[in-house]
Write an enzyme that holds these catalytic residues in place. Structure first.
Site, PDB file in Angstrom:
ATOM      1  N   CYS A  84      46.267  62.513  77.848  1.00 53.80           N
ATOM      2  CA  CYS A  84      47.010  61.535  78.636  1.00 53.80           C
ATOM      3  C   CYS A  84      47.153  60.266  77.798  1.00 53.80           C
ATOM      4  O   CYS A  84      46.205  59.476  77.698  1.00 53.80           O
ATOM      5  CB  CYS A  84      46.275  61.244  79.938  1.00 53.80           C
ATOM      6  SG  CYS A  84      47.224  60.233  81.085  1.00 53.80           S
ATOM      7  N   CYS A 125      51.746  64.616  84.549  1.00 56.13           N
ATOM      8  CA  CYS A 125      51.377  63.367  83.881  1.00 56.13           C
ATOM      9  C   CYS A 125      50.705  62.403  84.863  1.00 56.13           C
ATOM     10  O   CYS A 125      51.291  61.408  85.282  1.00 56.13           O
ATOM     11  CB  CYS A 125      52.581  62.699  83.236  1.00 56.13           C
ATOM     12  SG  CYS A 125      52.104  61.374  82.102  1.00 56.13           S
TER      13      CYS A 125
END
Length: 408
Positions: free
Chosen positions: A351, A170
């Site tokens: 994202c 991430c």
């Protein structure tokens, strides 16, 4: 369909062994079981399964940490043999995985998804500083609530948010918490009294220009000072300052004081994976060497890998795993049937960048690093309230109820 399983007490061989019971391992196991594969084993010692994307919202005071955790038994697909031990080595020539109790399990086909290792010790002084005196990280379940405590208590001073170089899980998380914190301070009327710094190893805000432009506006809105091509190398908790290495200026160093520090550690494949024959010899981070499209190992055709431990050059996100899992399941079954792998992964990653406490920028892209929106009729190249609701409620529901069941 999902029930508590009996524990495997001996270690017979299995046709398919999956190393890792995180989002990748559970998703692939569920898909293989749905496709009729009867002999699937998952190697994982975890008692609890975590939905890690929620930890950013926990650190930003927008979600309770308890909602990110469920018993591992509740997500393990029915009919899978759950080997509740940790893998410590793999011998792909002997087709065997050694376990942490000294036993081993043999396989015909192997799926590697052991996750990624957080290398806290690579930043001098960071491990000892975590969880106290304003230093925290949303990359640990136990620390995410402390992040919110420190943010909530800060009324004036300096806040620093760092990101390491190299692939991390991430990659947007180091920025997301900075924006959530800055928006909280704005709402409280104290942002003007807080000096906010974002230390990034990259030359720009994001690798995709369309999204980078939006984020440039976000940091300008909050008055955040961005240190590009820079990394934190050490933490001096006593002095409450960090050392920053500026790669653009010949690796020169400077110090930056903090009252609140959100630190993200360097990351790599687990040490035992790095030492194995499956590791990419040209990658010091030690990821499993795979073809980036088929996700099949480049030297061992009976081995596949996906998720954070694979060498494919996509962003390491849960969204990437969601697209990789069906590719691995199909291609593995192709190989088992003597066919050439027929499915291809294009590098899709997503994202969900929380740019405020009520808005999100959904950055979707693939290997070409161009936007690849997946929601028809919605302009996702801007901050949106509906995308915030997707992040907070929609994506967790999809994860627990569909992705882990092999349905999405």
């Amino acid at each position: 369909m999902y029930v508590h399983l009996k524990e495997a007490t001996n270690m017979p061989g299995h046709r398919i062994v999956i190393v890792g019971g995180g989002s990748a391992g559970i998703s692939v196991a569920a898909r293989l079981r749905r496709a009729g594969e009867g002999d699937v084993a998952v190697v994982d010692p975890a008692v609890t399964h975590y939905y890690q994307p929620l930890w950013t919202l926990v650190g930003g005071g927008r979600a309770p940490v308890e909602q990110s955790a469920r018993p591992q038994a509740s997500v393990m697909p029915k009919g899978v043999t759950w080997i509740r031990k940790g893998a410590v080595s793999v011998d792909p020539d002997a087709r065997s995985v050694e376990l942490d109790d000294g036993s081993s399990v043999e396989y015909e086909y192997l799926v590697m998804c052991p996750g990624i290792q957080l290398d806290w010790a690579k930043v001098t002084g960071l491990s000892d500083a975590l969880g106290r005196d304003g230093v925290s990280s949303n990359y640990e379940y136990q620390l995410a609530p402390a992040t919110w405590k420190f943010i909530r208590e800060l009324r004036k001073g300096t806040a620093v948010f760092t990101m390491p170089g190299g692939p991390i899980k991430c990659a947007g998380a180091p920025q997301k918490i900075a924006y959530l914190a800055a928006d909280h301070w704005r709402e409280q009327g104290v942002l003007r009294d807080i000096d906010v710094h974002l230390v990034l190893p990259t030359p720009g805000m994001f690798g995709v220009p369309e999204f980078a432009k939006v984020l440039e506006g976000v940091v300008a809105r909050y008055g955040i000072q961005v240190h590009f091509q820079s990394e934190m190398s050490s933490v001096n908790a006593g002095a409450k300052e960090i050392t920053v290495v500026d790669h653009a200026a010949g690796d020169t160093t400077s110090t930056l004081s903090y009252d609140v520090l959100h630190a993200v550690p360097p990351q790599s494949a687990p040490d035992w994976v790095k030492k194995s024959a499956l590791a990419d010899p040209n990658n010091p981070a030690g990821y499993v060497e795979i073809d980036k499209h088929t996700l099949q190992h480049t030297r061992y055709p009976n081995v596949f890998a996906l998720g954070d431990a694979g060498s494919s050059p996509n962003s390491k996100t849960g969204a990437a795993i969601r697209k990789q899992a069906p590719v691995v399941a199909r291609n593995l079954r192709d190989v088992m049937a003597g066919r050439t792998p027929s499915a291809s992964y294009g590098g899709y990653a997503s994202c969900p960048l929380t740019t405020s406490r009520h808005h999100m920028l959904l950055a979707e892209f693939d290997y070409t690093m161009t936007p690849t929106p997946s929601i028809p009729g919605i302009d996702t190249i801007k901050e949106r309230r509906d995308m915030w609701l997707l992040k907070r409620y929609g994506l967790p529901a999809m994860y627990w109820n569909a992705m882990l069941r092999g349905l999405a």
